[in-house]
Design a protein around this motif. Structure first.
Motif, PDB file in Angstrom:
ATOM      1  N   THR A   5       0.915  -1.297   0.043  1.00 47.88           N
ATOM      2  CA  THR A   5       0.097   0.083  -0.022  1.00 47.88           C
ATOM      3  C   THR A   5       0.980   1.196  -0.028  1.00 47.88           C
ATOM      4  O   THR A   5       0.412   2.355   0.172  1.00 47.88           O
ATOM      5  CB  THR A   5      -0.891  -0.086   1.159  1.00 47.88           C
ATOM      6  N   ALA A   6       2.143   1.056  -0.127  1.00 45.55           N
ATOM      7  CA  ALA A   6       3.156   2.319   0.049  1.00 45.55           C
ATOM      8  C   ALA A   6       2.643   3.531  -1.147  1.00 45.55           C
ATOM      9  O   ALA A   6       3.077   4.448  -0.724  1.00 45.55           O
ATOM     10  CB  ALA A   6       4.365   2.040  -0.107  1.00 45.55           C
ATOM     11  N   ASP A   7       2.217   3.223  -2.464  1.00 47.42           N
ATOM     12  CA  ASP A   7       2.006   3.899  -3.406  1.00 47.42           C
ATOM     13  C   ASP A   7       0.661   4.486  -3.394  1.00 47.42           C
ATOM     14  O   ASP A   7       0.194   5.539  -4.092  1.00 47.42           O
ATOM     15  CB  ASP A   7       2.237   3.350  -4.711  1.00 47.42           C
ATOM     16  N   LEU A   8      -0.184   4.187  -2.295  1.00 45.02           N
ATOM     17  CA  LEU A   8      -1.613   4.584  -2.128  1.00 45.02           C
ATOM     18  C   LEU A   8      -1.592   6.117  -1.357  1.00 45.02           C
ATOM     19  O   LEU A   8      -0.748   6.168  -0.341  1.00 45.02           O
ATOM     20  CB  LEU A   8      -2.420   3.865  -1.514  1.00 45.02           C
ATOM     21  N   THR A   9      -2.107   6.859  -1.707  1.00 43.92           N
ATOM     22  CA  THR A   9      -2.626   8.143  -0.928  1.00 43.92           C
ATOM     23  C   THR A   9      -3.207   7.796   0.385  1.00 43.92           C
ATOM     24  O   THR A   9      -3.869   6.677   0.337  1.00 43.92           O
ATOM     25  CB  THR A   9      -3.338   9.254  -1.613  1.00 43.92           C
ATOM     26  N   HIS A  10      -3.160   8.660   1.469  1.00 40.99           N
ATOM     27  CA  HIS A  10      -4.115   8.459   2.529  1.00 40.99           C
ATOM     28  C   HIS A  10      -5.295   8.262   2.066  1.00 40.99           C
ATOM     29  O   HIS A  10      -6.231   7.471   2.787  1.00 40.99           O
ATOM     30  CB  HIS A  10      -3.742   9.508   3.490  1.00 40.99           C
ATOM     31  N   GLN A  11      -6.039   9.305   1.226  1.00 40.91           N
ATOM     32  CA  GLN A  11      -7.542   9.035   0.824  1.00 40.91           C
ATOM     33  C   GLN A  11      -7.890   7.806   0.143  1.00 40.91           C
ATOM     34  O   GLN A  11      -8.665   7.040   0.467  1.00 40.91           O
ATOM     35  CB  GLN A  11      -7.613  10.070   0.140  1.00 40.91           C
ATOM     36  N   GLN A  12      -6.764   7.433  -0.743  1.00 42.73           N
ATOM     37  CA  GLN A  12      -7.200   5.896  -1.552  1.00 42.73           C
ATOM     38  C   GLN A  12      -7.132   4.784  -0.373  1.00 42.73           C
ATOM     39  O   GLN A  12      -8.084   3.984  -0.366  1.00 42.73           O
ATOM     40  CB  GLN A  12      -6.043   5.811  -2.347  1.00 42.73           C
ATOM     41  N   ARG A  13      -6.122   4.795   0.549  1.00 45.69           N
ATOM     42  CA  ARG A  13      -6.284   3.614   1.559  1.00 45.69           C
ATOM     43  C   ARG A  13      -7.483   3.796   2.449  1.00 45.69           C
ATOM     44  O   ARG A  13      -8.111   2.716   2.702  1.00 45.69           O
ATOM     45  CB  ARG A  13      -4.920   3.898   2.290  1.00 45.69           C
ATOM     46  N   THR A  14      -8.057   4.981   2.889  1.00 43.23           N
ATOM     47  CA  THR A  14      -9.145   5.066   3.569  1.00 43.23           C
ATOM     48  C   THR A  14     -10.420   4.756   2.706  1.00 43.23           C
ATOM     49  O   THR A  14     -11.386   4.053   3.402  1.00 43.23           O
ATOM     50  CB  THR A  14      -9.322   6.532   3.970  1.00 43.23           C
ATOM     51  N   GLU A  15     -10.406   5.165   1.588  1.00 45.41           N
ATOM     52  CA  GLU A  15     -11.432   4.692   0.762  1.00 45.41           C
ATOM     53  C   GLU A  15     -11.655   3.081   0.453  1.00 45.41           C
ATOM     54  O   GLU A  15     -12.753   2.460   0.553  1.00 45.41           O
ATOM     55  CB  GLU A  15     -11.548   5.627  -0.750  1.00 45.41           C
ATOM     56  N   ILE A  16     -10.516   2.527   0.285  1.00 44.45           N
ATOM     57  CA  ILE A  16     -10.377   1.207   0.116  1.00 44.45           C
ATOM     58  C   ILE A  16     -10.945   0.112   1.391  1.00 44.45           C
ATOM     59  O   ILE A  16     -11.583  -0.660   1.720  1.00 44.45           O
ATOM     60  CB  ILE A  16      -8.851   0.691  -0.223  1.00 44.45           C
ATOM     61  N   GLU A  17     -10.170   0.931   2.450  1.00 42.57           N
ATOM     62  CA  GLU A  17     -10.653   0.417   3.854  1.00 42.57           C
ATOM     63  C   GLU A  17     -12.240   0.762   4.312  1.00 42.57           C
ATOM     64  O   GLU A  17     -12.747  -0.516   4.805  1.00 42.57           O
ATOM     65  CB  GLU A  17      -9.871   0.759   4.962  1.00 42.57           C
ATOM     66  N   ALA A  18     -12.657   1.663   3.898  1.00 46.28           N
ATOM     67  CA  ALA A  18     -14.264   1.844   4.011  1.00 46.28           C
ATOM     68  C   ALA A  18     -14.893   0.756   3.124  1.00 46.28           C
ATOM     69  O   ALA A  18     -15.856   0.454   3.626  1.00 46.28           O
ATOM     70  CB  ALA A  18     -14.520   3.274   3.711  1.00 46.28           C
ATOM     71  N   ALA A  19     -14.488   0.711   1.954  1.00 48.53           N
ATOM     72  CA  ALA A  19     -15.253  -0.280   0.971  1.00 48.53           C
ATOM     73  C   ALA A  19     -15.010  -1.890   1.589  1.00 48.53           C
ATOM     74  O   ALA A  19     -16.261  -2.601   1.512  1.00 48.53           O
ATOM     75  CB  ALA A  19     -14.536  -0.256  -0.329  1.00 48.53           C
ATOM     76  N   VAL A  20     -14.096  -2.152   2.136  1.00 51.74           N
ATOM     77  CA  VAL A  20     -13.823  -3.396   2.956  1.00 51.74           C
ATOM     78  C   VAL A  20     -14.667  -3.580   4.099  1.00 51.74           C
ATOM     79  O   VAL A  20     -15.478  -4.741   4.233  1.00 51.74           O
ATOM     80  CB  VAL A  20     -12.286  -3.547   3.197  1.00 51.74           C
ATOM     81  N   PHE A  21     -14.819  -2.361   4.865  1.00 53.18           N
ATOM     82  CA  PHE A  21     -15.746  -2.636   5.859  1.00 53.18           C
ATOM     83  C   PHE A  21     -17.226  -2.907   5.646  1.00 53.18           C
ATOM     84  O   PHE A  21     -17.781  -3.561   6.128  1.00 53.18           O
ATOM     85  CB  PHE A  21     -15.564  -1.294   6.890  1.00 53.18           C
ATOM     86  N   ARG A  22     -17.561  -2.071   4.323  1.00 47.95           N
ATOM     87  CA  ARG A  22     -18.809  -2.260   4.103  1.00 47.95           C
ATOM     88  C   ARG A  22     -19.243  -3.491   3.571  1.00 47.95           C
ATOM     89  O   ARG A  22     -20.142  -4.066   3.687  1.00 47.95           O
ATOM     90  CB  ARG A  22     -19.352  -1.083   2.956  1.00 47.95           C
ATOM     91  N   ARG A  23     -18.145  -4.236   2.599  1.00 45.46           N
ATOM     92  CA  ARG A  23     -18.246  -5.397   2.396  1.00 45.46           C
ATOM     93  C   ARG A  23     -18.592  -6.438   3.457  1.00 45.46           C
ATOM     94  O   ARG A  23     -19.259  -7.446   3.290  1.00 45.46           O
ATOM     95  CB  ARG A  23     -17.339  -5.888   1.146  1.00 45.46           C
ATOM     96  N   LEU A  24     -17.610  -6.276   4.477  1.00 45.04           N
ATOM     97  CA  LEU A  24     -17.791  -7.213   5.719  1.00 45.04           C
ATOM     98  C   LEU A  24     -19.249  -7.269   6.148  1.00 45.04           C
ATOM     99  O   LEU A  24     -19.822  -8.378   6.665  1.00 45.04           O
ATOM    100  CB  LEU A  24     -16.780  -6.633   6.685  1.00 45.04           C
ATOM    101  N   ILE A  25     -19.529  -5.843   6.420  1.00 47.91           N
ATOM    102  CA  ILE A  25     -20.997  -5.924   7.056  1.00 47.91           C
ATOM    103  C   ILE A  25     -22.056  -6.388   6.180  1.00 47.91           C
ATOM    104  O   ILE A  25     -22.985  -7.228   6.627  1.00 47.91           O
ATOM    105  CB  ILE A  25     -21.429  -4.253   7.215  1.00 47.91           C
ATOM    106  N   GLN A  26     -22.017  -6.326   4.874  1.00 49.82           N
ATOM    107  CA  GLN A  26     -22.930  -6.870   3.762  1.00 49.82           C
ATOM    108  C   GLN A  26     -22.735  -8.271   4.089  1.00 49.82           C
ATOM    109  O   GLN A  26     -23.660  -8.946   3.826  1.00 49.82           O
ATOM    110  CB  GLN A  26     -22.632  -6.328   2.504  1.00 49.82           C
ATOM    111  N   HIS A  27     -21.683  -8.826   4.117  1.00 47.74           N
ATOM    112  CA  HIS A  27     -21.383 -10.157   4.236  1.00 47.74           C
ATOM    113  C   HIS A  27     -22.157 -10.888   5.244  1.00 47.74           C
ATOM    114  O   HIS A  27     -22.737 -11.900   5.356  1.00 47.74           O
ATOM    115  CB  HIS A  27     -19.935 -10.746   4.114  1.00 47.74           C
ATOM    116  N   LEU A  28     -21.867 -10.124   6.515  1.00 46.51           N
ATOM    117  CA  LEU A  28     -22.393 -10.570   7.750  1.00 46.51           C
ATOM    118  C   LEU A  28     -24.153 -10.581   7.725  1.00 46.51           C
ATOM    119  O   LEU A  28     -24.701 -11.408   8.375  1.00 46.51           O
ATOM    120  CB  LEU A  28     -21.924  -9.867   8.603  1.00 46.51           C
ATOM    121  N   ASP A  29     -24.380  -9.493   6.915  1.00 46.35           N
ATOM    122  CA  ASP A  29     -25.708  -9.224   6.858  1.00 46.35           C
ATOM    123  C   ASP A  29     -26.466 -10.375   5.858  1.00 46.35           C
ATOM    124  O   ASP A  29     -27.771 -10.953   6.022  1.00 46.35           O
ATOM    125  CB  ASP A  29     -26.276  -7.867   6.065  1.00 46.35           C
TER     126      ASP A  29
END
Length: 103
Positions: free
Chosen positions: A5-29
């Protein structure tokens, strides 16, 4: 070895992590049949843990989210409603496994 993840901006990393979190919540749902006690036995966390982590992260950002509000985000409905509709009573075997974790 280079950080993937070294080449990602802070914003890109945050958006990817947020998308993963939403996917986890969807998967649990989508897998409501997976009980919290099973998650605790296998992974040492459950939907309630996610709710507590959500609440703590909000606090770190200077935002107040209480436990019931955090649970509603994670469960997609008020916890009492989810519990009535989807939570089963833990079996004696599950309780034994839960109590013997890490021993």
């Amino acid at each position: 070895m280079k950080d993937a993840t070294a080449d990602l901006t802070h914003q890109q990393r945050t958006e990817i992590e947020a998308a993963v979190f939403r996917r986890l919540i969807q998967h649990l749902d989508e897998n409501k049949q997976v009980q919290n006690i099973e998650l605790m036995i296998l992974a040492n966390f459950c939907r309630n843990c996610l709710s507590k982590w959500y609440m703590a992260a909000a606090e770190e950002q200077g935002t107040v989210v209480d436990y019931d509000q955090a649970r509603e985000v994670i469960y997609g409905m008020p916890y009492t409603q989810w519990k009535d509709k989807h939570q089963l009573e833990a079996t004696p075997e599950q309780l034994e496994q839960f109590n013997n974790r890490g021993k």
